[in-house]
Design a protein around this motif. Sequence first.
Motif: not given
Length: 205
Positions: A29-57
Amino acid sequence: MKQLTATGTTVEEAVQSALEQLQTSKDQVNVEVIDEGKKGFFGVFGTKPAIVKVAIQKDPVQDAESFILEVAEQMGAPVQVKSETSGRDIFIEMTGEKIAMLIGKRGQTLNSLQYLAQLAVNRETDQYYTIVLDAENYRARRKETLENLAHRLADKALRIGEDVKLEPMPSYERKIIHAALQDNDKVETDSAGNEPKRHIVIRPV
């Protein structure tokens, strides 16, 4: 191209989720990272998920082989295939007990199968691949036949002093005719008509 967007707490987790859904492995596959995400305060508050687009070659050779094997099977003439590549040219040799059925009269079935395989391979891709499909050394035998035909009809054109039209042929066969007569300064060749009835005209100079 088969692709999807996946999320996860990390990029690695998002990619793994996509691979599981696509039922494939990372080397396919080819992987395109759209957003690397973000760890929130204490690992909970404000957490932002990582987003990737994956396409089969796409594997053009595998796509071409699979298409040919499937069509041949449906025609009741199963084959084995052997492929070689040169740049974006893919050469495929077919063998089988009923291979004559896949060649057809004057190679018409072989030419049609080659054309359809080329369409299948070049669907949903920005790179163009040329498929050359052969069976029982038909292409070499056909080339010799066409070269002999070219010289014979060139002689006829000179003898009668008129243009001689050949039957419609696919572009690569017309190239064989042009090449066979390019050193004959007594005649010239042109292609006339529209596909699929485009043909060669041999005329005396």
